[in-house]
Design a protein around this motif. Structure first.
Motif, PDB file in Angstrom:
ATOM      1  N   LYS A   1      -5.999   9.133   7.338  1.00 40.78           N
ATOM      2  CA  LYS A   1      -6.077   9.010   5.869  1.00 40.78           C
ATOM      3  C   LYS A   1      -5.508   7.778   5.617  1.00 40.78           C
ATOM      4  O   LYS A   1      -5.877   7.128   4.588  1.00 40.78           O
ATOM      5  CB  LYS A   1      -5.369  10.156   5.085  1.00 40.78           C
TER       6      LYS A   1
ATOM      7  N   VAL B   1       1.056  -1.301   0.124  1.00 47.87           N
ATOM      8  CA  VAL B   1       0.114   0.094   0.056  1.00 47.87           C
ATOM      9  C   VAL B   1       0.961   1.199   0.014  1.00 47.87           C
ATOM     10  O   VAL B   1       1.892   1.520   0.759  1.00 47.87           O
ATOM     11  CB  VAL B   1      -0.863   0.216   1.320  1.00 47.87           C
TER      12      VAL B   1
ATOM     13  N   GLY C   1     -14.143  -2.724   6.899  1.00 43.86           N
ATOM     14  CA  GLY C   1     -14.022  -1.330   6.607  1.00 43.86           C
ATOM     15  C   GLY C   1     -13.778  -0.475   7.896  1.00 43.86           C
ATOM     16  O   GLY C   1     -13.986   0.590   8.039  1.00 43.86           O
TER      17      GLY C   1
ATOM     18  N   LYS D   1      -9.206  -4.245   0.885  1.00 45.17           N
ATOM     19  CA  LYS D   1     -10.686  -5.064   1.045  1.00 45.17           C
ATOM     20  C   LYS D   1     -10.571  -6.129   0.483  1.00 45.17           C
ATOM     21  O   LYS D   1     -11.246  -7.432   0.671  1.00 45.17           O
ATOM     22  CB  LYS D   1     -11.724  -3.840   0.970  1.00 45.17           C
ATOM     23  N   ASP D   2     -10.259  -5.901  -1.027  1.00 45.27           N
ATOM     24  CA  ASP D   2     -10.562  -7.194  -2.201  1.00 45.27           C
ATOM     25  C   ASP D   2      -9.676  -8.188  -2.107  1.00 45.27           C
ATOM     26  O   ASP D   2      -9.897  -9.207  -2.608  1.00 45.27           O
ATOM     27  CB  ASP D   2     -10.732  -6.707  -3.401  1.00 45.27           C
TER      28      ASP D   2
ATOM     29  N   ALA E   1      -7.603   4.799   6.144  1.00 52.68           N
ATOM     30  CA  ALA E   1      -8.532   4.465   5.034  1.00 52.68           C
ATOM     31  C   ALA E   1      -7.949   3.966   3.651  1.00 52.68           C
ATOM     32  O   ALA E   1      -8.745   3.231   2.977  1.00 52.68           O
ATOM     33  CB  ALA E   1      -9.280   5.846   4.920  1.00 52.68           C
ATOM     34  N   ARG E   2      -6.685   4.607   3.382  1.00 52.62           N
ATOM     35  CA  ARG E   2      -6.132   3.954   2.302  1.00 52.62           C
ATOM     36  C   ARG E   2      -6.055   2.292   2.287  1.00 52.62           C
ATOM     37  O   ARG E   2      -6.182   1.679   1.286  1.00 52.62           O
ATOM     38  CB  ARG E   2      -4.799   4.544   1.795  1.00 52.62           C
TER      39      ARG E   2
ATOM     40  N   LYS F   1     -12.019   1.494   9.864  1.00 49.59           N
ATOM     41  CA  LYS F   1     -10.619   2.289   9.771  1.00 49.59           C
ATOM     42  C   LYS F   1      -9.886   2.635  10.921  1.00 49.59           C
ATOM     43  O   LYS F   1      -8.749   2.765  11.193  1.00 49.59           O
ATOM     44  CB  LYS F   1     -11.045   3.687   8.823  1.00 49.59           C
TER      45      LYS F   1
ATOM     46  N   VAL G   1      -9.917  -4.863   8.301  1.00 54.77           N
ATOM     47  CA  VAL G   1     -10.048  -4.704   6.593  1.00 54.77           C
ATOM     48  C   VAL G   1     -11.607  -5.107   5.925  1.00 54.77           C
ATOM     49  O   VAL G   1     -11.949  -4.377   5.210  1.00 54.77           O
ATOM     50  CB  VAL G   1      -8.971  -5.022   5.676  1.00 54.77           C
TER      51      VAL G   1
ATOM     52  N   VAL H   1      -7.504   0.270   4.226  1.00 54.18           N
ATOM     53  CA  VAL H   1      -8.797  -0.505   4.181  1.00 54.18           C
ATOM     54  C   VAL H   1      -9.275  -0.612   2.550  1.00 54.18           C
ATOM     55  O   VAL H   1      -9.708  -1.639   2.303  1.00 54.18           O
ATOM     56  CB  VAL H   1      -9.826   0.109   5.094  1.00 54.18           C
ATOM     57  N   LEU H   2      -9.232   0.446   2.011  1.00 59.20           N
ATOM     58  CA  LEU H   2      -9.691   0.485   0.855  1.00 59.20           C
ATOM     59  C   LEU H   2      -9.001  -0.184  -0.157  1.00 59.20           C
ATOM     60  O   LEU H   2      -9.512  -1.030  -1.155  1.00 59.20           O
ATOM     61  CB  LEU H   2      -9.760   2.109   0.161  1.00 59.20           C
ATOM     62  N   GLU H   3      -7.587  -0.398  -0.101  1.00 54.34           N
ATOM     63  CA  GLU H   3      -6.768  -1.054  -1.252  1.00 54.34           C
ATOM     64  C   GLU H   3      -6.771  -2.347  -0.866  1.00 54.34           C
ATOM     65  O   GLU H   3      -6.587  -3.227  -1.659  1.00 54.34           O
ATOM     66  CB  GLU H   3      -5.371  -0.440  -1.132  1.00 54.34           C
TER      67      GLU H   3
END
Length: 197
Positions: free
Chosen positions: A119, A78, A105, A129-130, A122-123, A107, A102, A125-127
């Motif tokens: 921030k 990340v 979500g 998650k999949d 959040a990045r 954060k 993760v 978790v977002l990156e």
């Protein structure tokens, strides 16, 4: 590439250990969780490792469990997460808790680690998650990770503010009592009663 080290624990520091393998002392960076899992000085030790090669250095990072090493690889992929931040996250969260944070979500849970602001959390978790589905992790209680209605029940308890380990333990106890055919509604109700005890 060095995949693991097996030898004698020579010494430990705040963020590293020295493992003697055949008379050669390997300095290995590690999370506080891994350092705590090592035995006493002079005893046999085994660490899964990741070799970090930079322009001006080669470093080894060690992990008590392969799941922790796998998470280190994901985290350092990340943007903005270097080895030091990844180890700080792994010092704060067990791999199973990190996986649930993760996946759900959460954060705020990721942001509990030193050096991780809102921030960056959040990045992460977002990156990731999949990509979390590829790591099969046990729960913090040592029980198998829930699936189906059990996983949904754990997610429901997490959304209500329960800690991941507490949610997983309560749902596992509810599943054991109700059986594999239990509905989500019944699982959540019983898990809430068990968690309240």
């Amino acid at each position: 590439m060095i995949a693991h080290l097996k030898g004698r624990l020579e010494s430990t520091g705040i963020d590293h250990a020295v493992i003697d393998v055949g008379g050669i002392g390997y300095l290995v960076g590690a999370s506080s969780r891994t350092l705590a899992a090592l035995g006493a000085i002079g005893e046999a030790a085994m660490l899964h490792t990741e070799m970090l090669v930079a322009e001006d250095s080669i470093r080894l990072v060690g992990f008590a469990h392969a799941a922790e090493r796998d998470w280190f690889r994901l985290l350092t992929g990340v943007q903005g997460v270097g080895a030091r931040v990844a180890l700080a996250i792994l010092s704060t969260l067990e791999p199973a808790d990190l996986s649930r944070a993760v996946a759900s979500g959460d954060k705020a849970m990721v942001a509990r680690a030193n050096g991780v602001g809102p921030k960056l959390a959040a990045r992460i978790v977002l990156e990731l998650k999949d990509r979390v589905g590829g790591i099969a992790l046990p729960t913090a209680s040592g029980l198998p990770a829930p699936s189906g209605a059990g996983a949904d029940a754990v997610s429901a308890l997490l959304n209500l503010g329960f800690r991941p380990a507490d949610a997983a333990t309560a749902v596992a106890a509810a599943e054991e009592e109700l059986g594999a055919a239990a509905t989500l509604d019944a699982l959540v109700r019983l898990a809430l009663r068990k968690a309240a005890k």
